[in-house]
Design an enzyme around this catalytic site. Structure first.
Site, PDB file in Angstrom:
ATOM      1  N   HIS A  57       0.688  -0.980   0.108  1.00 29.00           N
ATOM      2  CA  HIS A  57       0.094   0.053   0.204  1.00 29.00           C
ATOM      3  C   HIS A  57       0.958   1.420   0.132  1.00 29.00           C
ATOM      4  CE1 HIS A  57      -4.021   2.028   1.697  1.00 29.00           C
ATOM      5  NE2 HIS A  57      -3.129   2.888   1.063  1.00 29.00           N
ATOM      6  N   HIS A  59       1.569   5.326  -2.033  1.00 27.77           N
ATOM      7  CA  HIS A  59       1.083   6.292  -2.857  1.00 27.77           C
ATOM      8  C   HIS A  59       2.427   7.006  -3.513  1.00 27.77           C
ATOM      9  CE1 HIS A  59      -3.109   6.181  -1.422  1.00 27.77           C
ATOM     10  NE2 HIS A  59      -2.515   6.028  -0.473  1.00 27.77           N
ATOM     11  N   PHE A  60       2.668   6.892  -5.064  1.00 27.92           N
ATOM     12  CA  PHE A  60       3.956   7.258  -5.288  1.00 27.92           C
ATOM     13  C   PHE A  60       3.811   8.494  -6.410  1.00 27.92           C
ATOM     14  CE2 PHE A  60       7.144   3.541  -5.188  1.00 27.92           C
ATOM     15  CZ  PHE A  60       7.177   3.593  -3.639  1.00 27.92           C
ATOM     16  N   ASN A  91      -5.102   6.951  -6.859  1.00 24.14           N
ATOM     17  CA  ASN A  91      -5.592   8.470  -6.676  1.00 24.14           C
ATOM     18  C   ASN A  91      -4.253   9.347  -7.409  1.00 24.14           C
ATOM     19  OD1 ASN A  91      -3.999   7.691  -4.336  1.00 24.14           O
ATOM     20  ND2 ASN A  91      -4.785   9.102  -2.915  1.00 24.14           N
ATOM     21  N   HIS A 188     -10.612   1.216   1.302  1.00 24.84           N
ATOM     22  CA  HIS A 188     -10.511   2.116   2.344  1.00 24.84           C
ATOM     23  C   HIS A 188     -11.692   2.227   3.157  1.00 24.84           C
ATOM     24  CE1 HIS A 188      -8.986   6.292   3.705  1.00 24.84           C
ATOM     25  NE2 HIS A 188      -9.909   6.102   4.306  1.00 24.84           N
ATOM     26  N   ASP A 314       0.987   2.562   3.683  1.00 24.36           N
ATOM     27  CA  ASP A 314       0.160   3.701   3.144  1.00 24.36           C
ATOM     28  C   ASP A 314       1.205   4.988   2.989  1.00 24.36           C
ATOM     29  OD1 ASP A 314      -1.918   5.039   2.331  1.00 24.36           O
ATOM     30  OD2 ASP A 314      -2.844   5.460   4.273  1.00 24.36           O
TER      31      ASP A 314
HETATM   32  O1  DOR Z   1      -3.959   9.635   4.857  1.00 32.88           O
HETATM   33  C1  DOR Z   1      -3.927   9.358   3.565  1.00 32.88           C
HETATM   34  N1  DOR Z   1      -3.224   9.553   2.713  1.00 32.88           N
HETATM   35  N2  DOR Z   1      -4.950   8.327   3.590  1.00 32.88           N
HETATM   36  C2  DOR Z   1      -5.459   8.160   2.177  1.00 32.88           C
HETATM   37  O2  DOR Z   1      -6.399   7.413   2.276  1.00 32.88           O
HETATM   38  C3  DOR Z   1      -5.015   8.758   1.084  1.00 32.88           C
HETATM   39  C4  DOR Z   1      -3.418   9.211   1.235  1.00 32.88           C
HETATM   40  C5  DOR Z   1      -2.974   9.805   0.212  1.00 32.88           C
HETATM   41  O3  DOR Z   1      -3.113   9.681  -0.974  1.00 32.88           O
HETATM   42  O4  DOR Z   1      -2.288  10.909   0.584  1.00 32.88           O
HETATM   43 ZN    ZN Z   2      -3.640   4.925   0.916  1.00 33.89          ZN
END
Ligand code: DOR
Ligand code: ZN
Length: 446
Positions: A57, A59-60, A91, A188, A314
């Site tokens: 999990h 986010h790059f 996202n 989520h 995350d």
């Molecule tokens: O804290 C978070 N940051 N929760 C998420 O669901 C998305 C993530 C983000 O992409 O910044």
């Molecule tokens: Zn996430």
């Protein structure tokens, strides 16, 4: 091609430890038990050898949000932290809603050698589900190639960074489709209605109220809803970043019932709690938010019981300036974590609360199985990433020496025990980083 011997190390496996030397010759691994010789030797006596870890999990941020992070910068951070495979969330900008958007990410990832990046697709409209079906079920070679890089479908049941919340009807449709095409869903889980009413009841603007505005009851209700759909359709469901005891009990019951439900927790929910708003402020803001110390303790118990399948970070980099602009409660949610996960877990392992094999189970075997990633253990002839770790080295985490483009960490100043010394990945032969992973010019290619 020259050869490399890793001698005297202890290989950590899910079911125990094995003393063996590893010989890499002609790009192939073999385990050898006698004194061998090779052109190069890494003396691994006293060191531990792990498979390159999987962080399922992250986010790059690429494409579209490259001021926060890029695939290259974050893959480098991952590798420096011993993570050589990641599953990346949809996202981005544009979001990964179509085969074309997925193909663009796959193309970008081909330029990255530090880490194997796999991608989730997302869906907020019916046509996105049609795209997922095409990627997942079409026999076209191009779609099969994309499917091999796709881990499954990510659903946001509540808004977070990117505002990708999926409406109820479509969520149900997604569960039905994913059961039909045997595609895993990662969810989520937070309930928008419960969050909205909790939020409306609070006027205090202190950053610590972020945890009250998105309460554990909301997470638990949302997990309940998701597991109901998993039961109804027979969908494989993975709960992302489980944060509190209430939700854990819902997962426990779903598992006892025999549903195909799995879950992950983050290092920040395990190691930080709501008391940390005091010193971290907006740098402790993420979704789901930090919880009480009792919740963290319950998550540790969930790991001990085996209810929790994975630890995943995350990893969600935002720039310091973005975090600090505007009112605290409007700060973007998310913290980086991919580079600090392993040292933090090794530090816990040094206290006996976690075993090294647990780390392999939680950060390699289970995510590998849940998302069918096809990663290999260290074995004769395997295409394995090899991680060599000094479990005794003590050091402090400081953002200045980390690699994420965001330039900060919620674990600033943490004293840790255990450090990544070498990472070997097979990308056209094994490449060895020797200079604390930062000096790429010194890298010898075997
Ligand atoms: O804290 C978070 N940051 N929760 C998420 O669901 C998305 C993530 C983000 O992409 O910044
Ligand atoms: Zn996430």
């Amino acid at each position: 091609m020259s050869s490399l011997l890793i001698s005297g190390g202890t290989i950590i496996r899910v079911n125990g430890e094995e003393k063996a030397d590893i010989l890499i010759q002609n790009g192939d691994i073999s385990l050898v038990d006698s004194e061998g010789s090779a052109d190069q030797t890494i003396d691994a006596s006293g060191l531990l050898i792990f498979p390159g870890l999987i962080d399922c999990h992250v986010h790059f941020r690429e494409p579209g949000l490259t001021h926060k992070a890029t695939m290259k910068s974050e893959a480098r951070a991952a590798r420096a932290g011993g993570v050589t495979t990641v599953c990346e969330m949809p996202n981005t900008s544009p979001p990964t809603f179509t085969a074309g958007a997925l193909a663009d990410k796959v193309r970008l990832a081909q330029e990255v050698t530090d880490c194997d990046i796999r991608f989730f697709m997302g869906a907020v409209a019916r046509e996105h589900l049609a795209q997922l079906r095409t990627v997942w079920a079409s026999l076209l070679p191009e779609m099969q190639r994309l499917k091999a890089r796709c881990c499954g479908l990510k659903l946001f049941l509540e808004n977070s960074t990117g505002d990708l919340k999926t409406d109820q009807d479509l969520v149900e449709e997604a569960f039905r489709l994913c059961a039909e095409i045997d595609c895993p869903i990662v969810a989520h889980c937070e309930d928008p209605v419960l969050n909205a009413s909790a939020n409306a009841a609070i006027s205090d603007q202190d950053i610590a109220t972020h945890s009250l505005r998105r309460p554990p009851e909301s997470e638990a209700a949302s997990i309940e809803h998701a597991t109901t759909l998993a039961r109804r359709y027979g969908t494989r469901l993975h709960i992302a970043h489980l944060s509190a005891a209430l939700g854990l009990e819902v997962v426990r019951r779903a598992k006892e019932e025999g549903l195909a439900v799995t879950c992950e927790v983050t290092p920040h929910h395990l190691l930080l709690d709501t008391s940390r708003y005091e010193d971290l402020g907006v740098f402790a803001k993420m979704n789901p938010p930090l919880r009480s110390s009792e919740d963290s303790a319950a998550l540790w118990q969930g790991i001990a019981d085996g209810v929790i399948d994975c630890i995943a970070t995350d990893h969600a980099p935002h720039l310091k300036e973005e975090k600090e602009a505007g009112s605290p409660l409007s700060a973007p949610s998310g913290v980086p974590g991919v580079e600090t996960m392993l040292p933090l877990l090794l530090t816990v392992a040094a206290t006996g609360k976690l075993s090294y094999s647990d780390i392999v189970r939680l950060c390699f075997d289970n995510p590998n199985t849940i998302y069918s990633l096809g990663k290999e253990h260290i074995a004769d002839g395997a295409d394995a990433d090899i991680l060599i770790v000094d479990p005794k080295e003590e050091w402090e985490i400081h953002a200045v020496s980390l690699h994420s483009l965001c330039g900060w960490t919620p674990f600033e100043g943490a004293k840790v025990r255990g450090r990544v010394k070498y990472v070997l990945r097979k990308v056209g032969g094994y490449a060895v980083d020797t200079q604390g992973l930062t000096n790429r010019a010194s890298r010898g290619v075997v």
